[in-house]
Design a protein around this motif. Sequence first.
Motif, mmCIF file in Angstrom:
data_model
loop_
_atom_site.group_PDB
_atom_site.id
_atom_site.type_symbol
_atom_site.label_atom_id
_atom_site.label_comp_id
_atom_site.label_asym_id
_atom_site.label_seq_id
_atom_site.Cartn_x
_atom_site.Cartn_y
_atom_site.Cartn_z
ATOM 1 N N HIS A 1 7.218 -51.516 21.537
ATOM 2 C CA HIS A 1 8.383 -51.104 22.324
ATOM 3 C C HIS A 1 9.581 -51.901 21.835
ATOM 4 C CE1 HIS A 1 6.874 -54.654 24.316
ATOM 5 N NE2 HIS A 1 7.936 -54.740 25.080
ATOM 6 N N ASP B 1 10.650 -59.575 20.667
ATOM 7 C CA ASP B 1 9.388 -60.260 20.360
ATOM 8 C C ASP B 1 8.323 -59.294 19.838
ATOM 9 O OD1 ASP B 1 9.400 -59.244 23.023
ATOM 10 O OD2 ASP B 1 7.664 -60.480 23.533
ATOM 11 N N HIS B 2 8.655 -57.988 19.807
ATOM 12 C CA HIS B 2 7.728 -56.992 19.263
ATOM 13 C C HIS B 2 8.295 -56.264 18.044
ATOM 14 C CE1 HIS B 2 4.910 -57.322 22.685
ATOM 15 N NE2 HIS B 2 6.002 -57.771 23.270
ATOM 16 N N ASP C 1 3.197 -54.772 26.345
ATOM 17 C CA ASP C 1 3.755 -55.472 27.515
ATOM 18 C C ASP C 1 3.645 -54.626 28.782
ATOM 19 O OD1 ASP C 1 4.383 -57.731 26.122
ATOM 20 O OD2 ASP C 1 6.545 -57.401 26.074
ATOM 21 N N HIS D 1 1.767 -60.920 27.536
ATOM 22 C CA HIS D 1 1.637 -62.347 27.221
ATOM 23 C C HIS D 1 1.063 -63.188 28.379
ATOM 24 C CE1 HIS D 1 4.348 -60.982 24.042
ATOM 25 N NE2 HIS D 1 5.153 -60.552 24.985
HETATM 26 ZN ZN LIG Z 1 6.600 -59.048 24.771
#
Ligand SMILES: [Zn+2]
Length: 218
Positions: free
Chosen positions: A7, A11-12, A106, A133
Amino acid sequence: DGMILSHNDLDHTGGTASVLQAMPVGWVATSQPIDPLKSVSAIPFAARPCRDGVNWNWDGVQFDILHPERNAASNDTAGKRKSHDNDQSCVLRIRVGRQHVLLAGDIEKHSEQRLLDKHPEQLPASLLVVPHHGSLSSSDVDFIAAVLPDYAVFTTGYRNPFHHPKAEVQQRYLDSGAQLLRSDKDGAILVEMNARGLSIERYRKTHRRYWTHFPQED
Ligand SMILES: [Zn+2]
């Protein structure tokens, strides 16, 4: 090969350019338009949709996208709640023989419930990359009971500002009988899977040197 951007969160997607440079990538799949500002560089070809029902097989390894739902909106990222983005995460199931791995992105409780409703028989997995996470937003006890992983992998930055993974969430997995793996403590976690089982390598354990140290408990 292909690359899936779960997405549109940094962080992805932040490593997109590096991965594209480091190895040949034949296609990219994503559930949302990727913001070039967030992914550092534009993707040089059109991304495939990442939707429930998409599946493929490589050399006997089966890949199934279980989430987001097929008619999920794909152009509604701007200005929407953060949790909405998270719930658009691609959820990928990988199967070899009787071994299953589930990568949950997530997703939050709402999407976990959707998976429990729509795909209960596809949730059990030897290894789960824990949703969000290890945030309190996710990993409902019913979801954990359905997946019942032998290994629960927490992808977390060392001393990250969100204090992931939450102790309460880790305890839920421990109570379910899972072994915990944490990228902040274990370093890179290498998983090899074949029809007979999984093997796990923790970089900080296999490459331990006297000049490195293990992080202190929080
Ligand atoms: Zn994330």
